[in-house]
Enzyme design. Structure first.
Site, PDB file in Angstrom:
ATOM      1  CG  LEU A 178      38.548  50.626  47.872  1.00  0.00           C
ATOM      2  CD1 LEU A 178      40.132  51.283  48.000  1.00  0.00           C
ATOM      3  CD2 LEU A 178      38.023  50.929  48.939  1.00  0.00           C
ATOM      4  CB  CYS A 186      25.667  37.546  47.508  1.00  0.00           C
ATOM      5  SG  CYS A 186      25.364  36.021  46.404  1.00  0.00           S
ATOM      6  CE  LYS A 239      21.570  34.521  51.171  1.00  0.00           C
ATOM      7  NZ  LYS A 239      21.655  33.526  50.315  1.00  0.00           N
ATOM      8  NE  ARG A 241      18.330  37.274  42.469  1.00  0.00           N
ATOM      9  CZ  ARG A 241      18.998  36.058  42.546  1.00  0.00           C
ATOM     10  NH1 ARG A 241      18.827  35.147  43.650  1.00  0.00           N
ATOM     11  NH2 ARG A 241      19.925  35.641  41.796  1.00  0.00           N
TER      12      ARG A 241
END
Ligand code: UDX
Length: 440
Positions: A260, A270, A273, A337
């Site tokens: 949160l 991750c 994606k 990424r």
């Protein structure tokens, strides 16, 4: 189970962490990758990316001869009886996952295991959309499964970058997706050898295990987009602070305090994606992915919301200089990424601003992307010097310690935006200070 000899196929972030934790546990381990360059580096003790503890684990494993690295899949499979498949399933442009690396290696594995007489367990760690194992993997291995020499299980991985080693040693749960009791039992007994006390294990069918991984990451992403939506409300309500709201609702055990933390949006290899892949996968079932779409769209808009704070400082003018502190998608990694820093840098460059950046670990990766378009600094001070605005984008511990005086002393105008909520607004009240989720 016969004593496990492990091969780990695909030595990216997950694969290398798994390989090195296995060797640490004195389990004979072979790490395999198709990239010659990567294997050469690993043999020389170079992991190729930054992850806490990984370097010392690699050094020790090499020194103690506990691990072998090879590109030779045949050698790896013939000298082990359990393989973790950790091949990447990167996102495609249309939000699906690219299965080509996994399919290619599975084909090669099948060819090799055909001539192997003893049993081999294939453990799918790669994140794949539901039914991939059923529809793609199992048909490829049907002959060997029927013969009884090969079994396949799915075993999603929940480790996080920045705490990978610790996460492998202390998982909150092990999920084993199986089509028969025998195969799941083999993996469970491997984990019994690995852990002194076996963590909780849930056995499911193969497809549920695949879906659990997506559900897990999508739920985490949902919490973040939820709190970021609230943060955007708080910014319009003087006197409010999203952190206070998060702290209060987090006390409700049905909600819980974690994930949160409002910020510039989630990134990494991750969460973005996996949410996209789940949306794409569930497109075929009518109206099942509205919530997931919203989670992603809130996240995609969050960098724009951060830039709105810059607008309030009136610094979004051509040739003004913005200092960005923090490029990695989160602290304790050099991974950029899907990092928000990329999107924000692109938006600022488009507006004609000059950028100076600093990150304790991710500079090289950022340089590969932006080349000479921006100025790369070797320290926080150098990054802040003579700039018109500072944007804190990653929650590195070294940034947490920053005091307003430093900004005042070094910057042309001390405009500071804390997109990670690591600086205390009270301490910064003497300078121009704005933060995600802070109403003022
Ligand atoms: C995630 C999952 O947590 C892990 O279980 C899975 O195996 C892989 O994907 P990771 O990508 O390493 O792990 O990062 P995570 O810690 O989940 O953070 C993802 C992104 O969310 C980061 O950009 C982080 O800064 C952001 N985040 C996280 C927030 O903005 N607020 C939060 O409260 C938590």
């Amino acid at each position: 189970m016969v004593k496990a000899r492990v091969s780990v196929i695909g030595l990216g972030f997950v694969g290398l962490s798994i390989a090195l934790t296995n060797s640490k546990k004195q389990i004979p381990t072979i790490g395999v990758d198709i990239e010659e360059g990567k294997i050469k580096k690993l043999k020389n003790g170079i992991p190729g990316f930054f992850e806490p503890q990984l370097q010392s684990y690699l050094d020790e494993s090499i020194k103690e001869k506990l691990i072998k690295f090879t590109t030779n899949l045949d050698y790896a499979l013939k000298n082990t009886n359990l393989s973790f498949l950790c091949v990447g399933t990167p996102p495609t442009d249309d939000g699906k996952i690219n299965l080509s690396f996994l399919k290619k290696v599975l084909k090669d594995i099948h060819k090799i295991l055909k001539s192997k007489k003893t049993h081999h367990l294939l453990v799918i760690k790669s994140t794949v959309v539901p039914q991939t194992t059923m529809n793609v993997v199992l048909p490829m291995f049907k002959d060997l499964i029927d013969k009884g020499t090969v079994d396949v299980v799915t075993n999603p991985e929940f480790l996080r970058e920045g705490s990978a080693i610790n996460d492998v040693f202390n998982p909150h749960l092990i999920v084993i997706g199986e089509y028969n009791k025998k195969s799941g039992k083999i993996l469970e007994s491997f984990y019994r050898q690995f852990y002194k006390t076996l963590p909780e294990v849930i056995h499911t069918d193969i497809t549920s295990a695949e879906l659990i991984k997506y559900a897990n990451n999508t739920f985490l992403a949902t919490k973040i987009s939820f709190i970021n939506s609230l943060a955007n409300i708080c910014q319009n309500l003087p006197g409010t602070d999203v952190n206070t709201i998060a702290k209060a609702i987090g006390k409700d055990p049905r909600i819980g305090p974690l994930f949160l933390q409002a910020g510039p949006g989630f990134g990494g290899s991750c969460l973005p994606k996996d949410v996209s892949a789940l949306i794409n996968f569930s497109n075929k079932f009518e109206k099942t992915n509205e919530l997931f779409k919203a989670v992603l769209s809130v996240n995609q808009n969050q960098p724009v919301k951060v830039l709105e704070l810059l607008k309030e400082f009136n610094v979004l003018k051509k040739n003004n200089t913005v200092s960005i502190l923090g490029l990695a998608f989160k602290k304790d990694t050099d991974d950029i990424r899907a990092a928000v820093s990329i999107e924000i840098a692109k938006l600022l460059l488009k507006k004609g601003l000059k950028l100076k950046v600093y990150d304790p670990m991710a500079m090289d990766n950022f340089r590969k992307l932006f080349k000479e378009k921006i100025t790369y600094c070797s320290s926080i001070d150098e990054c802040l010097r003579d700039s018109d605005c500072c944007l804190v984008l990653t929650e590195w511990d070294s940034f947490r310690k920053l005091k307003p005086k430093k900004f005042e002393k070094l910057m042309k105008t001390p405009n500071v935006i804390d997109a990670r909520r690591i600086l205390d607004p009270k301490k910064f009240s003497g300078i121009n200070f704005k933060a995600v989720g802070l109403g003022n």
